[in-house]
Design a protein around this motif. Structure first.
Motif, PDB file in Angstrom:
ATOM      1  N   UNK A  45     -17.008-107.076 -34.785  1.00  0.00           N
ATOM      2  CA  UNK A  45     -16.395-107.746 -36.069  1.00  0.00           C
ATOM      3  C   UNK A  45     -14.951-108.210 -35.835  1.00  0.00           C
ATOM      4  N   UNK A  46     -14.443-107.094 -35.045  1.00  0.00           N
ATOM      5  CA  UNK A  46     -12.827-107.481 -34.637  1.00  0.00           C
ATOM      6  C   UNK A  46     -12.613-108.507 -33.928  1.00  0.00           C
ATOM      7  N   UNK A  47     -13.798-108.604 -32.844  1.00  0.00           N
ATOM      8  CA  UNK A  47     -13.579-109.827 -31.878  1.00  0.00           C
ATOM      9  C   UNK A  47     -13.745-111.060 -32.731  1.00  0.00           C
ATOM     10  N   UNK A  48     -14.542-111.118 -33.450  1.00  0.00           N
ATOM     11  CA  UNK A  48     -14.832-112.390 -34.596  1.00  0.00           C
ATOM     12  C   UNK A  48     -13.499-112.668 -35.139  1.00  0.00           C
ATOM     13  N   UNK A  49     -12.882-111.611 -35.780  1.00  0.00           N
ATOM     14  CA  UNK A  49     -11.648-111.623 -36.298  1.00  0.00           C
ATOM     15  C   UNK A  49     -10.419-112.180 -35.611  1.00  0.00           C
ATOM     16  N   UNK A  50     -10.624-111.757 -34.324  1.00  0.00           N
ATOM     17  CA  UNK A  50      -9.722-112.394 -33.336  1.00  0.00           C
ATOM     18  C   UNK A  50     -10.001-113.932 -33.102  1.00  0.00           C
ATOM     19  N   UNK A  51     -11.221-114.059 -32.691  1.00  0.00           N
ATOM     20  CA  UNK A  51     -11.650-115.489 -32.221  1.00  0.00           C
ATOM     21  C   UNK A  51     -11.437-116.376 -33.384  1.00  0.00           C
ATOM     22  N   UNK A  52     -11.591-116.137 -34.602  1.00  0.00           N
ATOM     23  CA  UNK A  52     -11.279-116.920 -35.757  1.00  0.00           C
ATOM     24  C   UNK A  52      -9.899-116.954 -36.408  1.00  0.00           C
ATOM     25  N   UNK A  53      -9.028-116.273 -35.634  1.00  0.00           N
ATOM     26  CA  UNK A  53      -7.555-116.385 -36.185  1.00  0.00           C
ATOM     27  C   UNK A  53      -7.079-115.483 -37.143  1.00  0.00           C
ATOM     28  N   UNK A  54      -8.040-114.482 -37.485  1.00  0.00           N
ATOM     29  CA  UNK A  54      -7.570-113.635 -38.514  1.00  0.00           C
ATOM     30  C   UNK A  54      -6.832-112.729 -38.156  1.00  0.00           C
ATOM     31  N   UNK A  55      -6.813-112.088 -36.859  1.00  0.00           N
ATOM     32  CA  UNK A  55      -6.099-110.960 -36.370  1.00  0.00           C
ATOM     33  C   UNK A  55      -5.586-111.247 -35.059  1.00  0.00           C
ATOM     34  N   UNK A  56      -4.228-111.026 -34.784  1.00  0.00           N
ATOM     35  CA  UNK A  56      -3.664-111.403 -33.480  1.00  0.00           C
ATOM     36  C   UNK A  56      -3.987-110.386 -32.751  1.00  0.00           C
ATOM     37  N   UNK A  69      -5.680-121.012 -27.615  1.00  0.00           N
ATOM     38  CA  UNK A  69      -5.952-121.086 -28.858  1.00  0.00           C
ATOM     39  C   UNK A  69      -4.747-121.485 -29.751  1.00  0.00           C
ATOM     40  N   UNK A  70      -5.164-121.863 -31.013  1.00  0.00           N
ATOM     41  CA  UNK A  70      -3.949-122.440 -32.147  1.00  0.00           C
ATOM     42  C   UNK A  70      -3.126-121.275 -32.219  1.00  0.00           C
ATOM     43  N   UNK A  71      -1.567-121.596 -32.673  1.00  0.00           N
ATOM     44  CA  UNK A  71      -0.827-120.524 -33.052  1.00  0.00           C
ATOM     45  C   UNK A  71      -1.385-119.583 -34.224  1.00  0.00           C
ATOM     46  N   UNK A  72      -1.112-118.325 -34.106  1.00  0.00           N
ATOM     47  CA  UNK A  72      -1.393-117.459 -35.279  1.00  0.00           C
ATOM     48  C   UNK A  72      -0.987-117.827 -36.706  1.00  0.00           C
ATOM     49  N   UNK A  73      -1.789-118.037 -37.513  1.00  0.00           N
ATOM     50  CA  UNK A  73      -1.411-118.314 -38.895  1.00  0.00           C
ATOM     51  C   UNK A  73      -1.583-119.897 -39.153  1.00  0.00           C
ATOM     52  N   UNK A  74      -1.922-120.767 -38.085  1.00  0.00           N
ATOM     53  CA  UNK A  74      -2.079-122.195 -38.461  1.00  0.00           C
ATOM     54  C   UNK A  74      -3.646-122.407 -38.573  1.00  0.00           C
ATOM     55  N   UNK A  75      -3.783-122.320 -39.838  1.00  0.00           N
ATOM     56  CA  UNK A  75      -5.219-122.253 -40.387  1.00  0.00           C
ATOM     57  C   UNK A  75      -5.843-123.592 -40.247  1.00  0.00           C
ATOM     58  N   UNK A  76      -5.064-124.489 -40.502  1.00  0.00           N
ATOM     59  CA  UNK A  76      -5.795-125.997 -40.309  1.00  0.00           C
ATOM     60  C   UNK A  76      -6.405-126.324 -38.961  1.00  0.00           C
ATOM     61  N   UNK A  80     -10.213-126.587 -36.737  1.00  0.00           N
ATOM     62  CA  UNK A  80     -10.821-127.593 -35.921  1.00  0.00           C
ATOM     63  C   UNK A  80     -11.537-126.844 -34.581  1.00  0.00           C
ATOM     64  N   UNK A  81     -11.422-125.662 -34.429  1.00  0.00           N
ATOM     65  CA  UNK A  81     -11.921-124.850 -33.353  1.00  0.00           C
ATOM     66  C   UNK A  81     -13.329-124.162 -33.634  1.00  0.00           C
ATOM     67  N   UNK A  82     -13.245-123.219 -34.652  1.00  0.00           N
ATOM     68  CA  UNK A  82     -14.186-122.232 -34.941  1.00  0.00           C
ATOM     69  C   UNK A  82     -14.454-122.241 -36.451  1.00  0.00           C
ATOM     70  N   UNK A  83     -15.571-121.739 -36.792  1.00  0.00           N
ATOM     71  CA  UNK A  83     -15.875-121.308 -38.053  1.00  0.00           C
ATOM     72  C   UNK A  83     -16.961-120.223 -37.957  1.00  0.00           C
ATOM     73  N   UNK A  84     -16.862-119.445 -39.088  1.00  0.00           N
ATOM     74  CA  UNK A  84     -17.721-118.330 -39.399  1.00  0.00           C
ATOM     75  C   UNK A  84     -18.867-118.428 -40.479  1.00  0.00           C
ATOM     76  N   UNK A  85     -20.084-118.297 -40.396  1.00  0.00           N
ATOM     77  CA  UNK A  85     -20.917-118.369 -41.531  1.00  0.00           C
ATOM     78  C   UNK A  85     -21.390-116.646 -41.493  1.00  0.00           C
ATOM     79  N   UNK A  86     -20.875-116.384 -42.387  1.00  0.00           N
ATOM     80  CA  UNK A  86     -21.093-114.845 -42.781  1.00  0.00           C
ATOM     81  C   UNK A  86     -22.451-114.655 -43.503  1.00  0.00           C
ATOM     82  N   UNK A  87     -22.859-113.570 -43.487  1.00  0.00           N
ATOM     83  CA  UNK A  87     -23.991-112.926 -44.074  1.00  0.00           C
ATOM     84  C   UNK A  87     -23.888-113.250 -45.689  1.00  0.00           C
ATOM     85  N   UNK A  88     -22.858-112.897 -46.260  1.00  0.00           N
ATOM     86  CA  UNK A  88     -22.535-113.365 -47.508  1.00  0.00           C
ATOM     87  C   UNK A  88     -21.932-114.645 -47.746  1.00  0.00           C
ATOM     88  N   UNK A  89     -22.572-115.396 -48.425  1.00  0.00           N
ATOM     89  CA  UNK A  89     -22.369-116.828 -48.603  1.00  0.00           C
ATOM     90  C   UNK A  89     -20.877-117.054 -49.012  1.00  0.00           C
TER      91      UNK A  89
END
Length: 504
Positions: A45-56, A69-76, A80-89
Motif C-alpha cells: 500500500x505504501x508503494x502504491x501511495x508513492x506511485x500515485x503521488x500521495x506520498x513523497x 514522475x510529476x512534481x509532488x502535489x501536481x495532481x493533474x 495522466x500517468x497512473x490511476x488506482x481502482x480501489x476495493x471500495x468504489x
C-alpha cells in the motif's frame, strides 16, 4: 524498445520510526499485467501511495514511460500517468455514469468558456468514451444502480480518459462472483492489447496465475522476488511471501478435511447450516470448552462476515447459532450478549471505544445494569469494577477516570477486551484482536484470549495475521466464502497462507 509503463528503483519511505519501504524496486511494462503480492505490512500500500503521488519517497526514483514522475502535489499531471481502482468504489453513487466520468470536467471542450454545462454533449462524450473501451453501461444510469463490476469499469474508463495507461487494481475481485471475475479479466486482457498496463494487487494467488505474466513479492518492506508467473511454482511464491523455505517448527501440519477434528466436551458455541448473504456456503461449527478456534482468511473470504454473524452484527439467511444449548436470535446484538457472547471488534476506534469517555466508562458499557439499583449507575461501583479489570488485564493507566483516548494502542485494546469480558462470557469472538499494537502488547492480548479458553469458555479468533492464529488449537481456512481446509496447532506459515490464498 518501449519504455516501461512505470519503473521504481531504490524507493525508501519512513513514517516516524517505521520503515515502510526499504529500497524497493518495481518495473511494469507497457501492456503487462504485473502482480504485486505480500503479506500485510509488506509495503504494498505504501508503494502504491508513492506511485500515485500521495506520498513523497524519502529516497529513490520513479519514472513513467521513461520520464521522471510529476512534481509532488501536481495532481493533474499524476492523473495522466497512473490511476488506482480501489476495493471500495470511489464513484459518487447519486451521480450518473456520465457525471462520474467527467467529474470536475463537465465543461470540457465547451465553446463558452465553461459557464454552461451541456448535458446532452456530456452524455454523448461519455457514450463515446465507454464504447472506446468496450464498457457496456448506460451513461444516464445512476452509479448506485450499477453492479460492482460495472462500477469498476467506469472507474477504469475515467482513469483512461485522463491519458493514464497504467492502472493499479487493488483487490478488484473481492466483491465479485466467479462469472464477474471472468468478465473482468477478459476486459483487462482486451485493454492490455491496447497497451494499457495493470499493477494487480490481490490476496488470491490463483488469480495471479490466471491473469498476470509477472509477479513481484515484497516482504517486511523489502523487495524479495520478481519472476515470470509461468515458471514460478506456487510453493515457491508462498515461500517468498512468508520467508519459509521448508518445514518449520514441530513439523508440517497435516491438512484434515473440515470436521475431522473432534476435541472433547460438549460444544459451548455451535452453528448449524449458518448461511449469509453473498453466496457463502453454509457453515457448521462446534467450539468446545477450553478451545480457541481460528477463522483464517484474506479480504472478503467470509471469515469476518461469519464472525460478525456470531455476535449479531449480521443477520444470517439460514441456520442457527447456539451458546451452551441456548439459541441466539439471528442478527440481534443484545440477544448475543445475553446468551453469553463477548465481542472484540476489528476497529477499536470506530467500533470498540468511546474515545471521549474514561477507562471506567468504556470498560463497563456492557454491564451498566450491574452498577446500581433501579437502573442507576453509581460512580463508586463503576470505578471498583474498572479497577478489577485494570488489575486483571494489566492496563497501563493513571486510573479508571483517565480518558481512554490518552492510552497507548495496546492499552486501548485491553480496555476493549475488558468490556468484552465484563459479563464473563461463555464464548469470546475477537476479530483481528492485535491490529495496530506492538509486539509486546500482541503477546499480552493473545494471552488473555488463551486464558479465557483455559478457564472453560470458548474463543474464536478471526484474522489473517499469522501471529494471531498461532494461539489457536484449530484453524479453519476460508476462501471465497467456503471453508477449504482445517489445521491442527502444528501448521506452518506456508501451508496456512497457501490455503488462505486459494492455492489448495
Amino acid at each position: 524498445m518501449t519504455a516501461a509503463a512505470v519503473h521504481a528503483e531504490g524507493v525508501t519511505k519512513r513514517f516516524g520510526p517505521t520503515l515502510a519501504l526499504d529500497g524497493v524496486r518495481l518495473t511494469v511494462e507497457a501492456g503487462e499485467s504485473h502482480a504485486l503480492v505480500g503479506r500485510n505490512g509488506a509495503g504494498k500500500s505504501t508503494l502504491v501511495s508513492v506511485l500515485t503521488g500521495l506520498h513523497r519517497p524519502d529516497a529513490g526514483r520513479v519514472t513513467f514511460n521513461g520520464e521522471p514522475a510529476p512534481a509532488f502535489g501536481d495532481t493533474a499531471a499524476w492523473q495522466t500517468k497512473i490511476a488506482c481502482v480501489y476495493q471500495k468504489s470511489m464513484v459518487v453513487p447519486d451521480l450518473t455514469v456520465a457525471e462520474n466520468l467527467f467529474l470536475n470536467r463537465y465543461s470540457l471542450n465547451s465553446s463558452d468558456g465553461g459557464r454552461v454545462i451541456r448535458w446532452r454533449a456530456l452524455r454523448t462524450r461519455a457514450r463515446e468514451l465507454l464504447a472506446e473501451y468496450g464498457v457496456e453501461v448506460d451513461p444516464a444510469a445512476r452509479a448506485k444502480d450499477l453492479s460492482v463490476e460495472q462500477r469498476q469499469f467506469v472507474e477504469i474508463a475515467r482513469a483512461l480518459s485522463f491519458g493514464a495507461r497504467l492502472i493499479v487494481l487493488d483487490e478488484p475481485t473481492a466483491q465479485l462472483d466467479a462469472a464477474g471475475i471472468d468478465r473482468l479479466f477478459a476486459r483487462l486482457r482486451e485493454l492490455q492489447a491496447q497497451g494499457v498496463a495493470f499493477l494487480f494487487i490481490s490476496h488470491h494467488l490463483q488469480e495471479v496465475y490466471d491473469l498476470c505474466s509477472t509477479v513481484t513479492v515484497y516482504r517486511d518492506a523489502r523487495h524479495v522476488l520478481t519472476a515470470p508467473v509461468a515458471g514460478l511454482p506456487k510453493g515457491d511464491l508462498v515461500a517468498a511471501m512468508t520467508g519459509e523455505t521448508g518445514e518449520t517448527g514441530s513439523g508440517a501440519a497435516r491438512r484434515r478435511p473440515p470436521g475431522a477434528l473432534t476435541p472433547t466436551g460438549e460444544p459451548v458455541l455451535r452453528t448449524e447450516g449458518l448461511a449469509l448473504h453473498g453466496g457463502f456456503a453454509p457453515v457448521d461449527l462446534a467450539v468446545r470448552p477450553g478451545e480457541v478456534l481460528g477463522l483464517a482468511g484474506a479480504t472478503a473470504s467470509g471469515n469476518t462476515a461469519l464472525g460478525e454473524a456470531l455476535v449479531g452484527l449480521r443477520k444470517p439467511t439460514a441456520g442457527t447459532i447456539t451458546v451452551r444449548g441456548r439459541t441466539v436470535r439471528p442478527g440481534s446484538v443484545p440477544d448475543a450478549l445475553a446468551a453469553g457472547i463477548g465481542y472484540v471488534p476489528e476497529d477499536r476506534h470506530r467500533q470498540g471505544l468511546v474515545l471521549g469517555r474514561s477507562v471506567a466508562e468504556n470498560a463497563t458499557l456492557t454491564v451498566a445494569d450491574q452498577l446500581g439499583p433501579w437502573g442507576t449507575v453509581l460512580p463508586s461501583r463503576t470505578r471498583r469494577f474498572a479497577n478489577r479489570m485494570i488489575a486483571a488485564l494489566d492496563i497501563k493507566t493513571s486510573g479508571p477516570d483517565q480518558p481512554v483516548s490518552g492510552l497507548s494502542g495496546g492499552n486501548q485494546q485491553k480496555v476493549v477486551i475488558a468490556r468484552a469480558l465484563a459479563r464473563d462470557p461463555s464464548a469470546l469472538v475477537a476479530i483481528r484482536p492485535t491490529a495496530g499494537v506492538d509486539v509486546k502488547s500482541k503477546e499480552a492480548l493473545l494471552g488473555v484470549v488463551r486464558a479465557v479458553a483455559d478457564g472453560g469458555s470458548a474463543a474464536v479468533i478471526v484474522s489473517d495475521e499469522l501471529d494471531d492464529l498461532r494461539v489457536c488449537d484449530r484453524v479453519l481456512a476460508f476462501f471465497h466464502g467456503q471453508i477449504i481446509a482445517e489445521f491442527g496447532s502444528g501448521w506452518t506459515d506456508r501451508e496456512l497462507v497457501a490455503a488462505m490464498e486459494g492455492l489448495t
